[in-house]
Design a protein around this motif. Structure first.
Motif, mmCIF file in Angstrom:
data_model
loop_
_atom_site.group_PDB
_atom_site.id
_atom_site.type_symbol
_atom_site.label_atom_id
_atom_site.label_comp_id
_atom_site.label_asym_id
_atom_site.label_seq_id
_atom_site.Cartn_x
_atom_site.Cartn_y
_atom_site.Cartn_z
ATOM 1 N N ASP A 125 0.825 -1.199 0.000
ATOM 2 C CA ASP A 125 0.000 0.000 0.000
ATOM 3 C C ASP A 125 0.868 1.260 0.000
ATOM 4 O O ASP A 125 0.581 2.222 -0.722
ATOM 5 C CB ASP A 125 -0.930 -0.003 1.215
ATOM 6 C CG ASP A 125 -1.781 1.252 1.279
ATOM 7 O OD1 ASP A 125 -2.653 1.426 0.409
ATOM 8 O OD2 ASP A 125 -1.563 2.070 2.202
ATOM 9 N N PHE A 126 1.923 1.265 0.797
ATOM 10 C CA PHE A 126 2.811 2.424 0.811
ATOM 11 C C PHE A 126 3.446 2.629 -0.562
ATOM 12 O O PHE A 126 3.534 3.763 -1.065
ATOM 13 C CB PHE A 126 3.905 2.257 1.866
ATOM 14 C CG PHE A 126 4.869 3.411 1.918
ATOM 15 C CD1 PHE A 126 4.607 4.512 2.716
ATOM 16 C CD2 PHE A 126 6.034 3.399 1.153
ATOM 17 C CE1 PHE A 126 5.485 5.595 2.747
ATOM 18 C CE2 PHE A 126 6.909 4.465 1.182
ATOM 19 C CZ PHE A 126 6.628 5.570 1.980
ATOM 20 N N CYS A 127 3.901 1.543 -1.183
ATOM 21 C CA CYS A 127 4.564 1.646 -2.483
ATOM 22 C C CYS A 127 3.609 2.146 -3.556
ATOM 23 O O CYS A 127 4.020 2.843 -4.494
ATOM 24 C CB CYS A 127 5.139 0.293 -2.888
ATOM 25 S SG CYS A 127 6.404 -0.330 -1.758
ATOM 26 N N GLN A 128 2.334 1.805 -3.441
ATOM 27 C CA GLN A 128 1.345 2.310 -4.388
ATOM 28 C C GLN A 128 0.996 3.767 -4.109
ATOM 29 O O GLN A 128 0.681 4.530 -5.019
ATOM 30 C CB GLN A 128 0.081 1.447 -4.326
ATOM 31 C CG GLN A 128 0.281 0.037 -4.853
ATOM 32 C CD GLN A 128 -0.933 -0.845 -4.600
ATOM 33 O OE1 GLN A 128 -1.735 -0.583 -3.725
ATOM 34 N NE2 GLN A 128 -1.049 -1.913 -5.385
ATOM 35 N N THR A 129 1.077 4.165 -2.838
ATOM 36 C CA THR A 129 0.709 5.532 -2.455
ATOM 37 C C THR A 129 1.820 6.524 -2.766
ATOM 38 O O THR A 129 1.562 7.629 -3.258
ATOM 39 C CB THR A 129 0.371 5.590 -0.957
ATOM 40 O OG1 THR A 129 -0.687 4.666 -0.678
ATOM 41 C CG2 THR A 129 -0.070 6.992 -0.544
ATOM 42 N N ILE A 130 3.064 6.163 -2.468
ATOM 43 C CA ILE A 130 4.207 7.049 -2.666
ATOM 44 C C ILE A 130 5.065 6.499 -3.802
ATOM 45 O O ILE A 130 5.612 5.397 -3.706
ATOM 46 C CB ILE A 130 5.067 7.172 -1.391
ATOM 47 C CG1 ILE A 130 4.200 7.590 -0.200
ATOM 48 C CG2 ILE A 130 6.209 8.149 -1.613
ATOM 49 C CD1 ILE A 130 3.548 8.951 -0.341
#
Length: 436
Positions: A331-336
């Motif tokens: 999720d973090f990698c998709q967000t940032i």
């Protein structure tokens, strides 16, 4: 804006420079790596008549604070030399390492040395406290310092750094923008200028500093003899400005579990990382220390920096905690997303973690459901590693970096030109952003 990344052992060390020539040192890496790869560059800054406007210590782990302590050890050694040679002792030997630049101020979250003084509200605690600090510049003591690797030693070094900065030695202001209190996210977003760069504080939060305070106080209870030795050394140094350092490795290293983004396995110092978003003329650099993905996103949300769809694209992401699997998830990698992903780690503790690399790769090169929704997701991107299998020495770390290099090479080959990668070998640093 320029961002230079140094070889720093298993730690972080970066230099951010604004277009108008203001410098911020971001952590200092491991002490031995600072000596080998960073000290000469700091000497070049000093020789050019430039200063470090800000030294930003993200948190107290030794792979971040150790090199900074070495920087200030060098500053004191040169102050002793200047004093001796100006007062009738021209034969006094010059320090072995180059004279470092002057430092304008330091951002560094540490607590007091007395348990009672740590009992107040987190926001009002002193960020640093002490009279003077002992340090080292002898080669054999540098080797001893290189063996410090756990929380107890990190607190020891943080106390020493606080003493080094105080008025009786270097007199460098600590956290002046925060009134000498802890640097933390408060009710309103706080931004500060570094020349033309705008620095926005996005972490830590009070809850994480409270947890760190608990561990700090436990260290003080358990290590009264070590603290007494630090104080004794400090009193001697305040009088004579002589240099010495003791080696203290007191507790076993903390084991980490193998699960992406698992907050429970992130240490209190890591969760308490000072984290910043740096902006200059539309160029953004996200400096994450060893922070956790939840705190990074919460800080960016509080600062109003997440897009309507919940994402953010930056020019440079300093991937948190050396690419540890506990601090990042899909999720973090998709967000940032970023044009440049910087990994500071030399293979020790299996960082950068292979699963983290795969998560970032999925967010940029994966299936439609795996890829980020950020509109910049289709742009070219680069992985930057401040080490390599040829730049590290321990056998397990060499093996891990070879696995990293293999995984990245395959990704580059299959990306159809969308991805490139750089590993540091013999050179001490590289520029991710080529500014002034």
């Amino acid at each position: 804006m320029r961002l230079r990344v140094y070889q720093s052992g298993k730690g972080d060390c970066l230099l951010l420079t604004s277009a108008d020539g203001h410098h911020m040192l971001v952590d200092g890496g491991m002490p031995d790596a600072y000596v080998d790869h960073v000290a000469a560059a700091m000497g070049d800054l000093a020789a050019a008549g430039e200063q470090l406007d800000l030294v930003y210590v993200s948190h107290i782990d030794q792979d971040h604070v150790g090199g900074v302590l070495r920087l200030f050890d060098d500053a004191v050694a040169w102050r002793v030399f200047d004093f001796q040679t100006a007062n009738g002792n021209p034969a006094f030997p010059a320090p072995k390492r180059p004279r470092p630049p002057e430092v304008g101020k330091v951002w560094h979250n540490a607590f007091a040395e007395q348990i009672g003084r740590n009992a107040g509200a987190i926001g009002n605690l002193l960020a640093a406290s002490a009279a003077a600090l002992s340090g080292a510049d002898e080669d054999e003591l540098i080797d001893l310092a290189g063996r410090h690797a756990d929380l107890s030693t990190s607190i020891n070094e943080a106390i020493r750094l606080s003493r080094r900065l105080d008025a009786e030695q270097l007199g460098i202001p600590t956290n002046p923008e925060f009134g000498g209190r802890l640097a933390m996210v408060r009710d309103e977003v706080q931004s500060f200028p570094l020349g033309g760069v705008d620095l926005t504080l996005i972490g830590p939060f009070a809850r994480d500093l409270r947890r760190l305070r608990t561990e700090w106080n436990q260290w003080l209870r358990d290590n009264k003899k070590a603290l007494a030795d630090i104080r004794e050394d400090a009193e001697r140094d305040a009088e004579r400005l002589e240099a010495s350092e003791l080696d203290r490795a007191l507790f076993p290293f903390l084991e980490e579990a193998k699960k992406l983004g698992e907050r429970a396995y992130v240490t209190a110092p890591n969760l308490a990382s000072i984290m910043l978003l740096a902006d200059e003329a539309g160029t953004t650099v996200l400096l994450t220390g060893d922070g956790h993905r939840d705190d990074i996103l919460a800080g960016l949300k509080a600062a109003g920096r997440l897009q309507a769809g919940g994402g953010l694209h930056v020019e440079v992401l300093k991937v948190q905690h050396h690419g540890s699997e506990n601090n990042i998830d899909d999720d973090f990698c998709q967000t940032i997303t970023a044009d440049d992903y910087v990994f500071c780690g030399n293979g020790e503790h299996e960082n950068p973690d292979l699963d983290v690399l795969r998560a970032i790769l999925r967010s940029r090169l994966g299936t439609a459901s795996e890829r980020s929704a950020n509109p910049e997701v289709g742009q070219p991107f680069r992985f930057w590693f401040n080490s390599s299998s040829s730049a590290t020495t321990k056998a397990p770390a060499i093996a891990h970096m070879k696995a990293v290099e293999s995984l990245v090479a395959k990704a580059v080959q299959s990306s159809a030109g969308a991805m490139t990668a750089t590993f540091l070998d013999a050179q001490p640093s590289f520029d991710v952003l080529a500014g002034p």
